[in-house]
Enzyme design. Sequence first.
Site, PDB file in Angstrom:
ATOM      1  N   GLU A 112       0.813  -1.206   0.000  1.00  0.00           N
ATOM      2  CA  GLU A 112       0.000   0.000   0.000  1.00  0.00           C
ATOM      3  C   GLU A 112       0.853   1.265   0.000  1.00  0.00           C
ATOM      4  OE1 GLU A 112      -2.742  -0.182   3.234  1.00  0.00           O
ATOM      5  OE2 GLU A 112      -3.550  -2.131   2.632  1.00  0.00           O
TER       6      GLU A 112
ATOM      7  N   GLU B  49       7.840 -11.899   6.929  1.00  0.00           N
ATOM      8  CA  GLU B  49       8.876 -11.924   5.896  1.00  0.00           C
ATOM      9  C   GLU B  49      10.208 -11.474   6.475  1.00  0.00           C
ATOM     10  OE1 GLU B  49       6.886 -11.004   1.503  1.00  0.00           O
ATOM     11  OE2 GLU B  49       8.061  -9.465   2.520  1.00  0.00           O
TER      12      GLU B  49
END
Length: 429
Positions: A29, A93
């Site tokens: 985003e 991650e």
Amino acid sequence: MVFLTNEGASSSSSTRRWKYDVFLSFRGEDTRAGFTTYLHKALEQQGINTFMDDKLPRGEEISTELLKTIEESMVLVIVFSKNYAESKWCLDELVKIVECREDDQMVLLRPIFYNVEPREVRNQLGNFGIALANHEKEFKDNMGKMQRWREALSKAASVSGSHYEEGCTTYKSEYDFIQGIVKEISSAIFNQRPLYDASYLVGVNSCVEAIKSLLDIESNEVRMLGIHGLPGVGKTTIANVVYSIIAHHFEGSCFLEKVREKSPNGSIIQLQEKLFSKILRDSYLKVDRESEGTNLIKERICCRKVLLVLDDVDNSEQIEKLLGKCNWFASGSRVIITTRDIQVLTTLPRNHLIYKVEELSPCEARALFNMHAFHTNEPKEDYSKLIEQIISYANGLPLALKVMGSDLCGKSIHKWRSALEIYWYWKAY
């Protein structure tokens, strides 16, 4: 811009095969529609195989497939943006990225601080502190996960990286910032890759150093170098090593192999198209006529600092069709031409450079042959006389030594004698 080094990495790790050169971790985003997409495109244009996870479906937990992709990537790039820590996916991650770096010193960690201060990430301040505080409400029964996230943020942000702040005067533009990152990553990948098997290159290092000195890549002038010598003396091998060592200093590079072999029957067009594909990263550009290709070289490549190698050229027409008038290239460009015939080089500008590759000395010839025949420089004693005869036959030519050594490897002394008789027979005729 300073990135993490790889001190202590084992030499055996350098042979590792990576599926991807770069893995990009980012908050979609924040940067997908801008910075990260531009960075991904710039990396790909330089031939850097980059994974950008913009297609995998997002779930509550990071997928096994994505974890494997991180493990298979050489350079792990984290784009820390203002809302990075809001994403649980990004934080998972990041934990995996830090684990990979700690488990394998050959993995390179590249943090990018995009419109955030490194200390905000490192100490979880500002938006990062707010995001983690919100996560703690959800994971109050799983504080171990929170601790892993915090440690990963702290460790990754403690690595010296690159920092971009909108309006900052350090970089002329975001484009310049991205180009700097690409250059650093390209150099880092180059330093990691095994470019050639040095154990099988005998008598090459001195030639390579001499050629590097002649090319003087620090100079801004355009330099053209002709490498000539007998067939099989190692011109292509030497040019390949030089190319591998210096290619990352240029905006574009291309090694055109076997020009003599590929030129007949209009194949020069294929060489021109390969030139465009490698330098311009445009595999769709097609050429109808050789003259059209030559004009396109002038129009599309002349503004770039490039490294070109034309291997095994046997007539000046090939040079003209691939280099034009030889004065089209931007400052700092380098052109290397390998040829058996020194007369071919007369088409180059008067100030072109010449390097002659000499045959191997008896000592070097023996070492190269032994490496291919025995995979060691200490062969069996009863083969010694035959080895000397073979070295005499090869006359210092590396190609002959490699071919004969590989052919005789593992065979009995009887078969060696038979092969030697055949070698001498063919030499006589």
